[in-house]
Write a protein that holds these residues in place. Structure first.
Motif, PDB file in Angstrom:
ATOM      1  N   ASP A 131       0.892  -1.126   0.219  1.00 40.76           N
ATOM      2  CA  ASP A 131      -0.021   0.031   0.085  1.00 40.76           C
ATOM      3  C   ASP A 131       0.945   1.087  -0.023  1.00 40.76           C
ATOM      4  O   ASP A 131       0.577   2.052  -0.690  1.00 40.76           O
ATOM      5  CB  ASP A 131      -0.805   0.147   1.240  1.00 40.76           C
ATOM      6  CG  ASP A 131      -1.805   1.232   1.455  1.00 40.76           C
ATOM      7  OD1 ASP A 131      -2.692   1.609   0.642  1.00 40.76           O
ATOM      8  OD2 ASP A 131      -1.325   1.949   2.114  1.00 40.76           O
ATOM      9  N   HIS A 132       1.812   1.263   1.037  1.00 40.44           N
ATOM     10  CA  HIS A 132       2.532   2.490   0.994  1.00 40.44           C
ATOM     11  C   HIS A 132       3.624   2.696   0.030  1.00 40.44           C
ATOM     12  O   HIS A 132       3.665   4.004  -0.456  1.00 40.44           O
ATOM     13  CB  HIS A 132       3.339   2.395   2.451  1.00 40.44           C
ATOM     14  CG  HIS A 132       2.423   2.802   3.793  1.00 40.44           C
ATOM     15  ND1 HIS A 132       1.027   2.473   3.788  1.00 40.44           N
ATOM     16  CD2 HIS A 132       2.680   3.202   5.014  1.00 40.44           C
ATOM     17  CE1 HIS A 132       0.652   2.578   4.807  1.00 40.44           C
ATOM     18  NE2 HIS A 132       1.553   3.195   5.553  1.00 40.44           N
ATOM     19  N   VAL A 133       4.154   1.790  -0.592  1.00 41.30           N
ATOM     20  CA  VAL A 133       5.127   2.040  -1.515  1.00 41.30           C
ATOM     21  C   VAL A 133       4.556   2.148  -3.024  1.00 41.30           C
ATOM     22  O   VAL A 133       4.892   3.145  -3.781  1.00 41.30           O
ATOM     23  CB  VAL A 133       6.134   0.706  -1.805  1.00 41.30           C
ATOM     24  CG1 VAL A 133       7.021   0.919  -3.000  1.00 41.30           C
ATOM     25  CG2 VAL A 133       6.750   0.590  -0.496  1.00 41.30           C
ATOM     26  N   ALA A 134       3.284   1.554  -3.193  1.00 43.50           N
ATOM     27  CA  ALA A 134       2.389   1.758  -4.338  1.00 43.50           C
ATOM     28  C   ALA A 134       2.017   3.138  -4.467  1.00 43.50           C
ATOM     29  O   ALA A 134       2.181   4.108  -5.440  1.00 43.50           O
ATOM     30  CB  ALA A 134       1.384   0.991  -4.580  1.00 43.50           C
ATOM     31  N   GLU A 135       1.539   3.782  -3.251  1.00 41.67           N
ATOM     32  CA  GLU A 135       1.069   4.966  -3.153  1.00 41.67           C
ATOM     33  C   GLU A 135       2.322   6.129  -3.529  1.00 41.67           C
ATOM     34  O   GLU A 135       1.929   6.932  -4.344  1.00 41.67           O
ATOM     35  CB  GLU A 135       0.528   5.332  -1.704  1.00 41.67           C
ATOM     36  CG  GLU A 135       0.037   7.085  -1.635  1.00 41.67           C
ATOM     37  CD  GLU A 135      -0.414   7.385  -0.134  1.00 41.67           C
ATOM     38  OE1 GLU A 135      -1.017   8.359  -0.325  1.00 41.67           O
ATOM     39  OE2 GLU A 135      -0.256   6.524   0.595  1.00 41.67           O
ATOM     40  N   VAL A 136       3.343   5.955  -2.924  1.00 39.45           N
ATOM     41  CA  VAL A 136       4.525   6.983  -3.303  1.00 39.45           C
ATOM     42  C   VAL A 136       5.036   6.817  -4.672  1.00 39.45           C
ATOM     43  O   VAL A 136       5.729   7.853  -5.287  1.00 39.45           O
ATOM     44  CB  VAL A 136       5.603   6.929  -2.119  1.00 39.45           C
ATOM     45  CG1 VAL A 136       5.064   7.439  -0.983  1.00 39.45           C
ATOM     46  CG2 VAL A 136       6.194   5.479  -2.003  1.00 39.45           C
ATOM     47  N   ALA A 137       4.768   5.558  -5.134  1.00 40.68           N
ATOM     48  CA  ALA A 137       5.567   5.166  -6.522  1.00 40.68           C
ATOM     49  C   ALA A 137       4.635   5.605  -7.424  1.00 40.68           C
ATOM     50  O   ALA A 137       4.959   5.745  -8.842  1.00 40.68           O
ATOM     51  CB  ALA A 137       5.991   3.951  -6.611  1.00 40.68           C
ATOM     52  N   GLY A 138       3.388   5.930  -7.212  1.00 36.05           N
ATOM     53  CA  GLY A 138       2.128   6.350  -8.043  1.00 36.05           C
ATOM     54  C   GLY A 138       1.740   5.137  -9.003  1.00 36.05           C
ATOM     55  O   GLY A 138       1.472   5.287 -10.334  1.00 36.05           O
ATOM     56  N   THR A 139       1.861   3.781  -8.412  1.00 41.34           N
ATOM     57  CA  THR A 139       1.308   2.615  -9.175  1.00 41.34           C
ATOM     58  C   THR A 139       0.374   2.089  -8.348  1.00 41.34           C
ATOM     59  O   THR A 139       0.192   2.098  -7.367  1.00 41.34           O
ATOM     60  CB  THR A 139       2.682   1.563  -9.169  1.00 41.34           C
ATOM     61  OG1 THR A 139       3.040   1.221  -8.091  1.00 41.34           O
ATOM     62  CG2 THR A 139       3.694   2.142 -10.090  1.00 41.34           C
TER      63      THR A 139
END
Length: 169
Positions: free
Chosen positions: A54-62
């Protein structure tokens, strides 16, 4: 050493602890509880992986691997796809039934691969980018990633400890 290399190493450490906690485990231990309100190994590993996803996808825009790669369907848990375990009740933890350790390992490996690919794109300046203004002070990308690492390592260590306790019962 570049900051991203330190982050990659830390996320590699998370994956190592997750794999170790699940390697050769008796599937019955995945949902065993030390007491009626205790977390399970399945919930701990699912939750730490969902939070990272959740958190990495959010900051990666994916899109999250959970939905993009069909993990939500494979796990078939009784929660909405947006659930990641934060704020779960004891009853919710009990409804997080996963009986195949390989499913947890594979989902975590997919999230780890996606995380590492994103980290490899970062420059030192990227880590200062504000990603959440709802906090005071606002949260930067670097702080968010370190927060995920800390939470993941804590839960992975809890899963490993819980396995040891359950195996010695």
């Amino acid at each position: 050493m570049e900051s991203r290399d330190l982050l990659l190493t830390a996320f590699d450490d998370v994956e190592t602890v997750v794999r170790s906690a699940l390697d050769g485990i008796d599937p019955a231990l995945l949902t065993a509880r030390l007491d009626p309100d205790a977390n399970t190994i399945a919930w701990l590993v699912w939750h730490l992986t969902r939070v990272q996803d959740d958190h990495v996808a959010e900051v990666a825009g994916t899109e999250q691997a959970w939905t993009a790669a069909g993990w939500a369907d494979r796990f078939a848990l009784p929660f909405p796809p947006s659930a990641h375990g934060y704020g779960f009740s004891s009853a919710d933890v009990g409804r997080t039934v996963v009986t195949d350790p390989q499913l947890l390992v594979d989902y975590h490996a997919d999230v780890h691969r996606r995380t590492a690919a994103f980290l490899r794109t970062l420059t030192p300046a990227d880590l200062d980018r504000v990603v959440d203004r709802s906090w005071d002070p606002p949260v930067t990308l670097g702080v968010r990633l370190v927060s995920v690492i800390g939470d993941d390592l804590q839960h992975a260590g809890q899963a490993a400890l819980l396995r040891g306790l359950l195996e010695r019962r």
